[in-house]
Scaffold this active site. Structure first.
Site: not given
Ligand SMILES: CC(=O)CC(=O)SCCNC(=O)CCNC(=O)[C@H](O)C(C)(C)COP(=O)(O)OP(=O)(O)OC[C@H]1O[C@@H](n2cnc3c(N)ncnc32)[C@H](O)[C@@H]1OP(=O)(O)O
Ligand SMILES: NC(=O)C1=CN([C@@H]2O[C@H](COP(=O)(O)OP(=O)(O)OC[C@H]3O[C@@H](n4cnc5c(N)ncnc54)[C@H](O)[C@@H]3O)[C@@H](O)[C@H]2O)C=CC1
Length: 283
Positions: A119, A140, A152, A190
């Site tokens: 992540s 991701h 992602e 993130n």
């Protein structure tokens, strides 16, 4: 580049979800974890999710069994010796990921693509543990994997166009939407989400409001499906802390410092929903 057989490493929250969606899309999946108990927990989650689909009339019992039969157990990384793709979803720790990728580089055939569900860790650094950085890529997924549409896709410095295209196509076959981002700490998801969660924890730490009030403000005021503290529990407080540390270290900017309350909870073993207690209690 034909992808048919996949190994998913880590049967935790993310790995079990990834294995489920791959098996549902008709891929042969080997689900790997360190010990029988972790594998069992993963396959139980998958079975529960599929049973819910049967109850809701979205799938027949036969289809459920067919999906389950696409998943094989593995407790040894050596089982990756004939797969076309590995998706690694073990813990968010560079040393562990590099060690897994180094072994995979030795075990898997030359054509195998090595993807990581990290992540926040740099794909380029994970790829550096292998002799095939052009075949290493970030894939991701979002939690809960069976529900969330986004994947992602992160290119490392050396990732080839051919590998990027193969993973983009594979993501679409899973019924997901790929979005390409560059390899910087936290990527896009993130980089934006985790500082918000960390700030919510500071808000609690400084006594600005109760946990329920903080979550209510974000749910009712901003239309978020979950409040940030509930979401942190859902993601896992250990994972939230690892990600904040990676942002802090990666950018060298104090604005990313993890809240001491987050550290304290992780040290106490309060990891959120998966351990039964975090900001809220789940027993
Ligand atoms: C940390 C990272 O690196 C990146 C990340 O993943 S960050 C986290 C990203 N995820 C989020 O932000 C999730 C935010 N929360 C939500 O979107 C929603 O609360 C939620 C989808 C999780 C649950 O939705 P809800 O409407 O509150 O609850 P609920 O009605 O029970 O569930 C909605 C659907 O999701 C399914 N679902 C919920 N949780 C699930 C799970 N853990 N696994 C599988 N399916 C699940 C339910 O079965 C239900 O499906 P149906 O309606 O088709 O039966
Ligand atoms: N929790 C989340 O919301 C999200 C997490 N991620 C990432 O996915 C990865 C996994 O996270 P979670 O599933 O939440 O963690 P988790 O703690 O639920 O599961 C991790 C699993 O990996 C296993 N494992 C650890 N080392 C291993 C090894 N060497 N070989 C095989 N298995 C090993 C553990 O036994 C455990 O079952 C992390 O990199 C995390 O950052 C990505 C997106 C969202």
């Amino acid at each position: 580049m034909t992808i048919q057989k996949i190994m998913v490493i880590g049967a935790g929250q993310m790995g079990s979800g990834i294995a489920q969606v791959c098996a549902q899309a008709g891929f042969e999946v080997i689900l790997n974890d360190r010990e029988q108990q972790f594998y069992d927990r993963g396959i139980q989650t998958i079975t529960k999710n599929l049973s819910r689909n049967v109850e809701k009339g979205r799938m027949t019992e036969d289809q459920k069994q067919a999906v389950l039969s696409n998943i094989t157990k593995s407790l040894s990384i050596e089982d990756a010796n004939d797969v076309d793709l590995v998706i690694e979803a073990a813990v968010e720790n560079m040393e562990i990921k590099q060690s897994i990728f180094k072994q995979l580089d030795e075990i898997t055939p030359k054509h195998t693509i090595l993807a990581t569900n990290t992540s926040s860790l740099p794909i380029t650094e994970i790829a550096a543990a292998t002799n095939r950085p052009e075949q290493v890529i970030g894939m991701h997924f979002m939690n809960p994997v069976p529900v969330m549409k986004l994947v992602e896709i992160i290119r490392g410095l050396a990732t080839s166009d051919e590998v990027y295209t193969a993973i983009e196509e594979m993501t679409k076959k899973l019924g997901k939407t790929p979005v390409e981002v560059n390899d910087f700490p936290g990527f896009v998801s993130n980089r934006i989400l985790m500082p918000m969660i960390n700030e919510a924890i500071y808000t609690l730490y400084e006594g600005v409001a109760t946990k329920e009030a903080i979550d209510d403000v974000m749910k009712m005021g901003m239309n978020h499906p979950m409040g940030p503290l509930q979401l942190a529990d859902f993601i896992g407080l250990d994972t939230c802390l690892y990600i904040m540390e990676i942002l802090h270290e990666g950018f060298g900017d104090s604005k990313y410092r993890p809240c001491p309350l987050l550290r304290k909870y992780v040290k106490a073993g309060w990891l959120g929903k998966k351990s039964g207690r975090g900001f809220y209690s789940y027993e």
